[in-house]
Design a protein around this motif. Structure first.
Motif, PDB file in Angstrom:
ATOM      1  N   LEU A   1      35.653  -5.870  22.249  1.00 46.74           N
ATOM      2  CA  LEU A   1      36.305  -7.375  21.998  1.00 46.74           C
ATOM      3  C   LEU A   1      34.997  -8.306  22.544  1.00 46.74           C
ATOM      4  CD1 LEU A   1      39.922  -6.921  22.877  1.00 46.74           C
ATOM      5  CD2 LEU A   1      39.047  -7.710  20.711  1.00 46.74           C
ATOM      6  N   THR A   2      34.617  -7.689  23.640  1.00 46.90           N
ATOM      7  CA  THR A   2      33.424  -8.643  24.366  1.00 46.90           C
ATOM      8  C   THR A   2      32.180  -8.663  23.383  1.00 46.90           C
ATOM      9  OG1 THR A   2      34.185  -7.840  26.524  1.00 46.90           O
ATOM     10  CG2 THR A   2      31.880  -8.917  26.510  1.00 46.90           C
ATOM     11  N   SER A   3      31.829  -7.584  22.633  1.00 46.64           N
ATOM     12  CA  SER A   3      30.678  -7.617  22.022  1.00 46.64           C
ATOM     13  C   SER A   3      30.930  -8.442  20.622  1.00 46.64           C
ATOM     14  CB  SER A   3      30.357  -6.169  21.557  1.00 46.64           C
ATOM     15  OG  SER A   3      29.138  -6.277  20.513  1.00 46.64           O
ATOM     16  N   VAL A   4      32.232  -8.202  19.921  1.00 45.15           N
ATOM     17  CA  VAL A   4      32.715  -8.798  18.695  1.00 45.15           C
ATOM     18  C   VAL A   4      32.742 -10.508  19.030  1.00 45.15           C
ATOM     19  CG1 VAL A   4      34.625  -9.399  17.160  1.00 45.15           C
ATOM     20  CG2 VAL A   4      33.788  -6.875  17.406  1.00 45.15           C
ATOM     21  N   HIS A   5      32.985 -10.862  20.370  1.00 43.83           N
ATOM     22  CA  HIS A   5      33.484 -12.286  20.384  1.00 43.83           C
ATOM     23  C   HIS A   5      31.770 -12.848  20.926  1.00 43.83           C
ATOM     24  CE1 HIS A   5      37.877 -12.481  21.493  1.00 43.83           C
ATOM     25  NE2 HIS A   5      37.628 -11.861  20.273  1.00 43.83           N
ATOM     26  N   ASP A   6      31.089 -11.931  21.262  1.00 42.69           N
ATOM     27  CA  ASP A   6      29.670 -12.475  21.586  1.00 42.69           C
ATOM     28  C   ASP A   6      28.838 -12.816  20.158  1.00 42.69           C
ATOM     29  OD1 ASP A   6      27.454 -12.951  23.337  1.00 42.69           O
ATOM     30  OD2 ASP A   6      26.580 -10.818  23.299  1.00 42.69           O
ATOM     31  N   ARG A   7      29.077 -11.678  19.416  1.00 44.93           N
ATOM     32  CA  ARG A   7      28.729 -12.100  17.980  1.00 44.93           C
ATOM     33  C   ARG A   7      29.013 -13.290  17.427  1.00 44.93           C
ATOM     34  NH1 ARG A   7      24.573 -10.970  14.578  1.00 44.93           N
ATOM     35  NH2 ARG A   7      24.591  -8.849  15.693  1.00 44.93           N
ATOM     36  N   MET A   8      30.101 -13.875  17.638  1.00 48.99           N
ATOM     37  CA  MET A   8      30.741 -15.175  17.071  1.00 48.99           C
ATOM     38  C   MET A   8      29.820 -16.186  17.606  1.00 48.99           C
ATOM     39  SD  MET A   8      34.857 -14.660  17.932  1.00 48.99           S
ATOM     40  CE  MET A   8      35.386 -16.385  17.538  1.00 48.99           C
ATOM     41  N   LEU A   9      28.869 -16.090  18.683  1.00 49.45           N
ATOM     42  CA  LEU A   9      28.283 -17.319  19.269  1.00 49.45           C
ATOM     43  C   LEU A   9      27.134 -17.488  18.000  1.00 49.45           C
ATOM     44  CD1 LEU A   9      27.775 -16.311  22.954  1.00 49.45           C
ATOM     45  CD2 LEU A   9      28.811 -18.341  22.186  1.00 49.45           C
ATOM     46  N   PRO A  10      26.387 -16.408  17.461  1.00 46.15           N
ATOM     47  CA  PRO A  10      25.598 -17.005  16.467  1.00 46.15           C
ATOM     48  C   PRO A  10      26.249 -17.054  15.138  1.00 46.15           C
ATOM     49  CG  PRO A  10      25.097 -14.545  16.932  1.00 46.15           C
ATOM     50  CD  PRO A  10      26.105 -15.118  17.884  1.00 46.15           C
ATOM     51  N   LEU A  11      27.441 -16.328  14.725  1.00 50.68           N
ATOM     52  CA  LEU A  11      27.929 -16.388  13.502  1.00 50.68           C
ATOM     53  C   LEU A  11      28.640 -17.926  13.390  1.00 50.68           C
ATOM     54  CD1 LEU A  11      29.206 -15.055  11.186  1.00 50.68           C
ATOM     55  CD2 LEU A  11      31.156 -14.311  12.468  1.00 50.68           C
ATOM     56  N   LEU A  12      29.174 -18.349  14.651  1.00 51.78           N
ATOM     57  CA  LEU A  12      29.431 -19.864  14.484  1.00 51.78           C
ATOM     58  C   LEU A  12      28.393 -20.877  14.653  1.00 51.78           C
ATOM     59  CD1 LEU A  12      32.718 -19.514  16.619  1.00 51.78           C
ATOM     60  CD2 LEU A  12      32.700 -20.089  14.378  1.00 51.78           C
ATOM     61  N   ARG A  13      27.340 -20.428  14.545  1.00 51.87           N
ATOM     62  CA  ARG A  13      25.886 -21.185  14.797  1.00 51.87           C
ATOM     63  C   ARG A  13      25.772 -21.888  15.908  1.00 51.87           C
ATOM     64  NH1 ARG A  13      24.892 -24.909  10.856  1.00 51.87           N
ATOM     65  NH2 ARG A  13      26.985 -24.924   9.836  1.00 51.87           N
ATOM     66  N   PHE A  14      26.261 -21.315  17.356  1.00 50.30           N
ATOM     67  CA  PHE A  14      26.371 -22.160  18.560  1.00 50.30           C
ATOM     68  C   PHE A  14      25.084 -21.654  19.066  1.00 50.30           C
ATOM     69  CE2 PHE A  14      31.235 -21.931  18.642  1.00 50.30           C
ATOM     70  CZ  PHE A  14      31.325 -23.074  17.747  1.00 50.30           C
TER      71      PHE A  14
ATOM     72  N   GLU B   1      22.622 -17.975  20.536  1.00 53.50           N
ATOM     73  CA  GLU B   1      22.132 -16.478  20.342  1.00 53.50           C
ATOM     74  C   GLU B   1      22.967 -15.472  21.226  1.00 53.50           C
ATOM     75  OE1 GLU B   1      19.710 -14.904  18.254  1.00 53.50           O
ATOM     76  OE2 GLU B   1      19.960 -17.131  17.766  1.00 53.50           O
ATOM     77  N   MET B   2      23.490 -14.386  20.885  1.00 54.93           N
ATOM     78  CA  MET B   2      24.387 -13.485  21.442  1.00 54.93           C
ATOM     79  C   MET B   2      23.763 -13.459  22.804  1.00 54.93           C
ATOM     80  SD  MET B   2      25.047 -10.249  19.057  1.00 54.93           S
ATOM     81  CE  MET B   2      26.349  -9.476  19.810  1.00 54.93           C
ATOM     82  N   ARG B   3      24.838 -13.327  24.105  1.00 50.76           N
ATOM     83  CA  ARG B   3      24.640 -13.260  25.355  1.00 50.76           C
ATOM     84  C   ARG B   3      23.885 -11.873  25.640  1.00 50.76           C
ATOM     85  NH1 ARG B   3      26.253 -17.675  28.837  1.00 50.76           N
ATOM     86  NH2 ARG B   3      25.511 -19.271  27.522  1.00 50.76           N
ATOM     87  N   TYR B   4      24.894 -10.877  24.974  1.00 51.05           N
ATOM     88  CA  TYR B   4      24.824  -9.398  25.479  1.00 51.05           C
ATOM     89  C   TYR B   4      24.663  -8.482  24.136  1.00 51.05           C
ATOM     90  CZ  TYR B   4      26.988 -11.813  29.288  1.00 51.05           C
ATOM     91  OH  TYR B   4      27.235 -12.743  30.581  1.00 51.05           O
ATOM     92  N   PRO B   5      23.774  -8.747  23.695  1.00 50.74           N
ATOM     93  CA  PRO B   5      23.256  -7.838  22.624  1.00 50.74           C
ATOM     94  C   PRO B   5      23.327  -6.375  22.668  1.00 50.74           C
ATOM     95  CG  PRO B   5      21.123  -9.014  23.099  1.00 50.74           C
ATOM     96  CD  PRO B   5      22.389  -9.529  23.929  1.00 50.74           C
ATOM     97  N   GLU B   6      22.860  -6.009  24.053  1.00 48.60           N
ATOM     98  CA  GLU B   6      23.014  -4.746  24.084  1.00 48.60           C
ATOM     99  C   GLU B   6      24.425  -3.882  24.260  1.00 48.60           C
ATOM    100  OE1 GLU B   6      22.450  -7.272  26.216  1.00 48.60           O
ATOM    101  OE2 GLU B   6      23.440  -6.770  28.159  1.00 48.60           O
ATOM    102  N   LEU B   7      25.498  -4.653  24.175  1.00 48.64           N
ATOM    103  CA  LEU B   7      26.765  -4.194  23.987  1.00 48.64           C
ATOM    104  C   LEU B   7      26.965  -3.682  22.479  1.00 48.64           C
ATOM    105  CD1 LEU B   7      28.909  -6.699  26.079  1.00 48.64           C
ATOM    106  CD2 LEU B   7      27.880  -4.510  26.899  1.00 48.64           C
TER     107      LEU B   7
END
Lengths: 162, 162
Positions: free
Chosen positions: B53-66, B68-74
């Motif tokens: 869930l953390t990784s999917v929500h992190d991916r929302m940051l670029p997907l919503l054009r806000f 870059e991901m904070r924790y791409p390593e997840l």
């Protein structure tokens, strides 16, 4: 205005339809025997979740001001009481059929509702109060029941390998 | 137009916030030891679902054009691979902190976005294609991720009595 409304309605109904389709595909994969099992030790059985979802969706018929509930007898068993509180349950074959009937009935009404009508009040808020809380509209019922369905689908899917 | 847009945005964000709040309350109730258990025999562990869930929500940051991901390593651990495929996982303490950071960051951006901006494209559709598929907007990402969260919350809740 109505184009924009139509777009919101499409987004919400697409999400609803996609959850219903995924749940139907899952139910088709689960045998009646699997639906008699618990999703995990000492938790709800599949049959209870199927009855619960059927009853909650049935309740949407009056909540969306479409028509009366089709199967009000399910509510005391699958909504008001927890699993195993009622010994004598309907058969899984009957619940599968009622699940289909309720969703088909909902879908028929949903498809006929205009975009503007989706933004009118649901049955649990009075005409007097609605102008103060315009988010308590019919479309919001669909949003919240979509999440409710997803929540229980996440549990039903655990029966696949049982 | 903008009143109507604002109403729909409120409905979608209310649904999102309500899922996040319920998930946070559940995570506060679950011990680290409980999160190391499987939701049911041979299925995902709590730690995997939290990381997922953390990784999917992190991916929302670029997907919503806000941003870059904070924790791409997840992502390779909790999205691309199934549970147990990677032996060396981050600690639950770290994942709890990253879960909070990601959602707080999302919430900050979400609160600043105007109603009209919510109806602009998300990052997975091009500017050229968007006019043909206007439902592929940023708000639709929120609708679909709300269902995704509800689905996995329905599984995490099974850890409560374990």
């Amino acid at each position: 205005m109505s184009d924009q409304q139509g777009l919101f309605v499409k987004m919400a109904l697409d999400a609803w339809n996609s959850e219903i389709t995924a749940t139907n595909a899952l139910l088709a994969k689960l045998s009646d025997e699997q639906l008699m099992r618990e999703v995990t030790l000492s938790r709800n059985r599949g049959i209870y979740l199927l009855g619960h979802l059927t009853s909650v969706h049935d309740r949407m018929l009056p909540l969306l001001r479409f028509e009366e509930m089709r199967y009000p007898e399910l509510e005391p068993i699958f909504h008001d009481a927890p699993d195993r509180a009622v010994a004598d349950l309907p058969s899984i074959a009957q619940l599968r059929e009622q699940w289909k009937q309720v969703n088909d009935t909902l879908m028929g009404h949903m498809a006929r509702l205009s975009a503007a009508e989706w933004f009118t009040r649901h049955a649990n808020i009075s005409e007097a109060d609605f102008p103060k809380e315009p988010h308590r509209n019919r479309l919001n019922v669909v949003l919240s029941r979509t999440s409710h369905l997803a929540y229980h689908r996440g549990q039903l899917v655990l029966l696949v390998s049982k």
